[in-house]
Write a protein that holds these residues in place. Structure first.
Motif, PDB file in Angstrom:
ATOM      1  N   MET A  65       0.828  -1.198   0.000  1.00 55.33           N
ATOM      2  CA  MET A  65       0.000   0.000   0.000  1.00 55.33           C
ATOM      3  C   MET A  65       0.869   1.257   0.000  1.00 55.33           C
ATOM      4  N   LYS A  66       1.973   1.211   0.748  1.00 55.13           N
ATOM      5  CA  LYS A  66       2.837   2.376   0.843  1.00 55.13           C
ATOM      6  C   LYS A  66       3.454   2.703  -0.517  1.00 55.13           C
ATOM      7  N   ASN A  67       3.977   1.696  -1.213  1.00 54.06           N
ATOM      8  CA  ASN A  67       4.608   1.938  -2.515  1.00 54.06           C
ATOM      9  C   ASN A  67       3.592   2.432  -3.540  1.00 54.06           C
ATOM     10  N   LYS A  68       2.373   1.924  -3.453  1.00 49.75           N
ATOM     11  CA  LYS A  68       1.321   2.357  -4.375  1.00 49.75           C
ATOM     12  C   LYS A  68       1.003   3.836  -4.154  1.00 49.75           C
ATOM     13  N   ASP A  69       0.927   4.257  -2.894  1.00 49.32           N
ATOM     14  CA  ASP A  69       0.639   5.656  -2.597  1.00 49.32           C
ATOM     15  C   ASP A  69       1.779   6.571  -3.036  1.00 49.32           C
ATOM     16  N   ILE A  70       3.010   6.143  -2.861  1.00 50.90           N
ATOM     17  CA  ILE A  70       4.152   6.944  -3.311  1.00 50.90           C
ATOM     18  C   ILE A  70       4.119   7.067  -4.826  1.00 50.90           C
ATOM     19  N   PHE A  71       3.813   5.975  -5.523  1.00 46.58           N
ATOM     20  CA  PHE A  71       3.722   6.006  -6.985  1.00 46.58           C
ATOM     21  C   PHE A  71       2.611   6.947  -7.442  1.00 46.58           C
ATOM     22  N   ILE A  72       1.468   6.922  -6.765  1.00 46.39           N
ATOM     23  CA  ILE A  72       0.369   7.840  -7.094  1.00 46.39           C
ATOM     24  C   ILE A  72       0.820   9.284  -6.897  1.00 46.39           C
ATOM     25  N   GLY A  73       1.552   9.548  -5.831  1.00 44.28           N
ATOM     26  CA  GLY A  73       2.072  10.888  -5.584  1.00 44.28           C
ATOM     27  C   GLY A  73       3.044  11.334  -6.663  1.00 44.28           C
ATOM     28  N   ILE A  74       3.877  10.407  -7.137  1.00 46.12           N
ATOM     29  CA  ILE A  74       4.809  10.730  -8.214  1.00 46.12           C
ATOM     30  C   ILE A  74       4.054  11.066  -9.493  1.00 46.12           C
ATOM     31  N   ILE A  75       3.027  10.277  -9.806  1.00 49.66           N
ATOM     32  CA  ILE A  75       2.231  10.535 -11.013  1.00 49.66           C
ATOM     33  C   ILE A  75       1.521  11.885 -10.899  1.00 49.66           C
ATOM     34  N   VAL A  76       0.930  12.167  -9.742  1.00 47.24           N
ATOM     35  CA  VAL A  76       0.254  13.461  -9.541  1.00 47.24           C
ATOM     36  C   VAL A  76       1.258  14.602  -9.663  1.00 47.24           C
ATOM     37  N   GLY A  77       2.458  14.417  -9.114  1.00 53.46           N
ATOM     38  CA  GLY A  77       3.495  15.442  -9.217  1.00 53.46           C
ATOM     39  C   GLY A  77       3.925  15.689 -10.646  1.00 53.46           C
ATOM     40  N   LEU A  78       4.073  14.620 -11.425  1.00 51.61           N
ATOM     41  CA  LEU A  78       4.435  14.771 -12.833  1.00 51.61           C
ATOM     42  C   LEU A  78       3.345  15.499 -13.618  1.00 51.61           C
ATOM     43  N   ILE A  79       2.098  15.105 -13.388  1.00 53.74           N
ATOM     44  CA  ILE A  79       0.982  15.741 -14.094  1.00 53.74           C
ATOM     45  C   ILE A  79       0.875  17.218 -13.711  1.00 53.74           C
ATOM     46  N   ALA A  80       1.022  17.514 -12.420  1.00 51.56           N
ATOM     47  CA  ALA A  80       0.964  18.909 -11.973  1.00 51.56           C
ATOM     48  C   ALA A  80       2.108  19.710 -12.576  1.00 51.56           C
ATOM     49  N   ASN A  81       3.277  19.091 -12.666  1.00 51.19           N
ATOM     50  CA  ASN A  81       4.420  19.793 -13.236  1.00 51.19           C
ATOM     51  C   ASN A  81       4.234  20.058 -14.722  1.00 51.19           C
ATOM     52  N   VAL A  82       3.690  19.106 -15.460  1.00 49.15           N
ATOM     53  CA  VAL A  82       3.440  19.302 -16.893  1.00 49.15           C
ATOM     54  C   VAL A  82       2.408  20.411 -17.106  1.00 49.15           C
ATOM     55  N   PHE A  83       1.310  20.373 -16.337  1.00 45.11           N
ATOM     56  CA  PHE A  83       0.311  21.433 -16.478  1.00 45.11           C
ATOM     57  C   PHE A  83       0.876  22.786 -16.071  1.00 45.11           C
ATOM     58  N   GLY A  84       1.710  22.812 -15.042  1.00 44.09           N
ATOM     59  CA  GLY A  84       2.347  24.060 -14.641  1.00 44.09           C
ATOM     60  C   GLY A  84       3.284  24.595 -15.701  1.00 44.09           C
ATOM     61  N   LEU A  85       4.026  23.685 -16.368  1.00 46.76           N
ATOM     62  CA  LEU A  85       4.914  24.100 -17.449  1.00 46.76           C
ATOM     63  C   LEU A  85       4.110  24.661 -18.625  1.00 46.76           C
ATOM     64  N   ILE A  86       3.010  23.994 -18.964  1.00 42.40           N
ATOM     65  CA  ILE A  86       2.149  24.493 -20.048  1.00 42.40           C
ATOM     66  C   ILE A  86       1.578  25.859 -19.682  1.00 42.40           C
ATOM     67  N   PHE A  87       1.164  26.013 -18.437  1.00 40.38           N
ATOM     68  CA  PHE A  87       0.631  27.291 -17.967  1.00 40.38           C
ATOM     69  C   PHE A  87       1.700  28.381 -18.031  1.00 40.38           C
ATOM     70  N   ALA A  88       2.935  28.068 -17.624  1.00 38.17           N
ATOM     71  CA  ALA A  88       4.025  29.045 -17.677  1.00 38.17           C
ATOM     72  C   ALA A  88       4.354  29.407 -19.116  1.00 38.17           C
ATOM     73  N   ILE A  89       4.304  28.428 -20.024  1.00 38.99           N
ATOM     74  CA  ILE A  89       4.556  28.715 -21.441  1.00 38.99           C
ATOM     75  C   ILE A  89       3.466  29.627 -21.998  1.00 38.99           C
ATOM     76  N   GLN A  90       2.218  29.388 -21.591  1.00 39.24           N
ATOM     77  CA  GLN A  90       1.121  30.245 -22.062  1.00 39.24           C
ATOM     78  C   GLN A  90       1.296  31.686 -21.582  1.00 39.24           C
ATOM     79  N   ILE A  91       1.764  31.846 -20.364  1.00 35.31           N
ATOM     80  CA  ILE A  91       1.916  33.191 -19.808  1.00 35.31           C
ATOM     81  C   ILE A  91       3.146  33.896 -20.377  1.00 35.31           C
TER      82      ILE A  91
END
Length: 95
Positions: free
Chosen positions: A1-27
């Motif tokens: 369960m612990k490794n699954k939650d860490i992996f979910i956090g990594i995926i959420v972090g990657l997705i947030a970072n990609v959307f943040g990069l797209i947002f910064a490029i737009q601005i």
């Protein structure tokens, strides 16, 4: 369960970072073509700044997970944030 939650956090972090990069490029980008903006950013040595601004959305994801007491997922977001920091330093000091 612990490794699954860490992996979910990594995926959420990657997705947030990609959307943040797209947002910064737009601005801050001077074109609608993302690849042109990224190539210009690399050529003008501000790609690291765009990536760092993109990582700001990780801050929100981290605090949401902390508030919900999902510490392992917050750890995953923190891991990806540190990896992005190392990549940003790499672009800064190796170029």
């Amino acid at each position: 369960m612990k490794n699954k939650d860490i992996f979910i956090g990594i995926i959420v972090g990657l997705i947030a970072n990609v959307f943040g990069l797209i947002f910064a490029i737009q601005i801050f980008g001077s074109s609608d073509d993302y690849m042109k903006v990224i190539k210009d950013a690399i050529a003008n040595d501000f790609f690291g700044k765009l990536v760092a601004m993109g990582a700001l959305l990780n801050l929100g994801a981290f605090f949401v997970f902390i508030k919900k007491r999902q510490d392992n997922r917050a750890m995953g977001v923190l891991i990806i944030t540190v990896i992005v920091m190392l990549i940003t330093f790499g672009f800064k000091f190796l170029s």
